[in-house]
Design an enzyme around this catalytic site. Structure first.
Site, PDB file in Angstrom:
ATOM      1  N   CYS A  93       0.833  -1.201   0.000  1.00 24.76           N
ATOM      2  CA  CYS A  93       0.000   0.000   0.000  1.00 24.76           C
ATOM      3  C   CYS A  93       0.867   1.250   0.000  1.00 24.76           C
ATOM      4  O   CYS A  93       1.845   1.347   0.741  1.00 24.76           O
ATOM      5  CB  CYS A  93      -0.918  -0.024   1.225  1.00 24.76           C
ATOM      6  SG  CYS A  93      -1.953   1.445   1.385  1.00 24.76           S
ATOM      7  N   CYS A  96       1.225   4.409   3.471  1.00 20.30           N
ATOM      8  CA  CYS A  96       2.307   4.560   4.456  1.00 20.30           C
ATOM      9  C   CYS A  96       3.624   4.117   3.814  1.00 20.30           C
ATOM     10  O   CYS A  96       3.640   3.236   2.965  1.00 20.30           O
ATOM     11  CB  CYS A  96       2.054   3.701   5.696  1.00 20.30           C
ATOM     12  SG  CYS A  96       0.582   4.139   6.624  1.00 20.30           S
ATOM     13  N   CYS A 175      -7.823   0.068   8.187  1.00 20.83           N
ATOM     14  CA  CYS A 175      -6.546   0.762   8.014  1.00 20.83           C
ATOM     15  C   CYS A 175      -6.048   1.175   9.388  1.00 20.83           C
ATOM     16  O   CYS A 175      -6.757   1.889  10.110  1.00 20.83           O
ATOM     17  CB  CYS A 175      -6.714   1.980   7.110  1.00 20.83           C
ATOM     18  SG  CYS A 175      -5.214   2.978   6.946  1.00 20.83           S
ATOM     19  N   CYS A 420       4.757  22.399   5.692  1.00 21.52           N
ATOM     20  CA  CYS A 420       4.603  20.948   5.542  1.00 21.52           C
ATOM     21  C   CYS A 420       5.584  20.397   4.520  1.00 21.52           C
ATOM     22  O   CYS A 420       5.491  19.227   4.141  1.00 21.52           O
ATOM     23  CB  CYS A 420       3.165  20.602   5.144  1.00 21.52           C
ATOM     24  SG  CYS A 420       2.652  21.332   3.565  1.00 21.52           S
TER      25      CYS A 420
END
Length: 464
Positions: A93, A96, A175, A420
């Site tokens: 996936c 992450c 999840c 960020c």
């Protein structure tokens, strides 16, 4: 079996070769970093799913001009920082990147990523950092998720995240990084969407309707919003399904439909319709109530955003006499927090819907000292009165150059830059600090996205 080549032997290295390597660092994408010795004067090797401290035999899969790419063929000695992922599809996936890495190592790496960006990209001399603000909850922290939907021909409907670097969907029923109360929606709404028979969007042919399922939860209030993203409203009996969901889930306060017919990777379109219930949920944050729409920007880690923003406000030592400008303010989360401690806080935001929601949040909480202005920061900033403190919290691309030049002309006494994206933070700080009119007094990293390579940062500047 082929014998691995010690990393100190000379070239040539070719695809398929095996190298013995020690992993020394980690990339934001989740690759381990190793260095050869003597192979063309030494080259960087990126090894997928490796952890700092691992000793591995890596098979070379790609040879680039300045680096090599490999994958682990065998683990000679695992790092003490290697852990078992909490998710059974963590290696597939793309949601992450770091679940195989201990949380202590994640934090150390994020601190280093921010430091490296400021020093190498920004060319800055840094004061000693405050230790990174780690998350008390490295799993089950996300308050918002948006799942792509696919339906391969002759197969059941699927929802999940894409594999890294691809558009191949990894089907999920739960999840471990999202709020655990959303798992039941993921499983059961997926089943219901299969039953509806609604056509599912095919991005390769630009056909079909249903594109994404969005879920958002108030961590403190438990209120849930469910949003379907579709190319059109042609979803038969949508109102009946929405009412069924509202009756089934006591915490569900609204079902919305967002229309996005564009051939784009953007998730949400410009129009959202409330199908049942209401279009906003209520959340408790830093002592006040926030109303948040289904598509509004709000930090996905409620507790960490509250801790970080409160720490930033504490560092400012406000006396209640200051005028503060909060640029890129969104729905006013930080603006309201600062307005409670200052004489006046002005928020600037480009999106009209976000400004309307910010104004409502100020009114709902009785914070008269907060004002909000709609427009781009570069357009609105020159029209506003001088501020004692300017807070910048731009999107990943950083500040428009015109914003930085206006600030250099206006020279507010203090600037707080929240970011960020370490690279754009470093670039913009270099511009603000170039003429020596400001000095960097403090910087800190914060982890809003455990198990991923994303890192937040803040820098405090004072006029010289």
């Amino acid at each position: 079996m082929e014998h691995p080549i010690p990393s100190g032997l000379p070239d040539p290295v070719k695809p398929g070769d095996l190298l013995m390597l020690e992993i020394t660092a980690l990339t934001p994408q989740g690759d381990g970093i190793a260095h050869t010795v003597g192979l063309g004067q030494g080259r960087v090797v990126f090894v997928s799913q490796a952890v700092p401290g691992d000793q591995v035999v890596a098979q070379i899969t790609e040879i680039k001009r300045n680096y090599l790419v490999g994958r682990i063929r065998s683990l000679i000695s695992p790092s003490p920082q290697r852990v078992r992922p909490a998710c059974i599809v963590a290696d597939k996936c793309g949601g992450c990147q770091w679940q195989h890495v201990s949380y202590a190592q994640q934090l150390a790496t994020k601190q280093q990523i921010l430091r490296d960006a400021l020093e190498r990209i920004g060319g800055l001399t840094l004061p000693q950092p405050v230790p990174i603000l780690g998350s008390r909850q490295p799993l089950r922290y996300r308050n918002k998720v948006t799942y792509p939907i696919t339906k391969p021909e002759g197969q059941p409907l699927r929802m999940g995240y894409y594999q890294r670097g691809s558009h191949r969907l990894v089907n999920l029923n739960q999840c471990p990084v999202q709020d655990e109360r959303l798992d039941v929606f993921l499983r059961e709404i997926k089943r219901d969407l299969q039953e509806t028979g609604w056509s599912v969007y095919d991005e390769s042919r630009h056909q079909g309707h249903l594109r994404h399922l969005g879920l958002r939860i108030g961590r403190r209030t438990r209120e849930v919003l469910l949003t379907l993203v579709s190319c059109s409203r042609r979803l038969p009996h949508l109102e009946s399904w929405a009412e069924r969901w509202m009756q089934r889930y006591p915490d569900l306060v609204g079902v919305c439909l967002n229309l996005n017919s564009a051939r784009t990777n953007a998730i949400f379109g410009p129009e959202t319709e409330v199908i049942a219930g209401r279009g906003s949920l209520r959340e408790e944050f830093a002592g006040f109530s926030l109303w948040i729409d289904s598509t509004s920007f709000f930090q996905v880690n409620t507790e960490q955003a509250e801790a970080f923003f409160t720490w930033i406000a504490d560092q400012l030592n406000l006396r209640g006499e200051e005028t503060i400008l909060d640029a890129y303010c969104g729905i006013g989360t930080l603006t309201l927090l600062l307005a409670q401690r200052a004489k006046r806080a002005m928020g600037v935001e480009a999106l009209p819907e976000a400004v309307a929601q910010a104004r409502y949040n100020a009114q709902f909480n009785g914070i008269a000292s907060a004002q909000f202005f709609q427009g781009t920061v570069e357009q609105v900033l020159p029209t506003l009165p001088p501020a004692d403190i300017v807070v910048l919290d731009p999107p990943r691309r950083g500040c428009d150059r015109q914003v930085l030049e206006t600030l250099k002309l206006r020279r507010p006494p203090r600037i707080v830059y929240i970011s960020c994206h370490p690279a754009t933070l470093a670039r913009d700080l270099q511009i603000l600090l170039a003429e020596g009119s400001y000095r960097l007094t403090q910087w800190r990293a914060a982890d809003f996205f455990p198990q991923t390579g994303h890192v937040e940062g803040v820098a405090f500047l004072e006029r010289v």
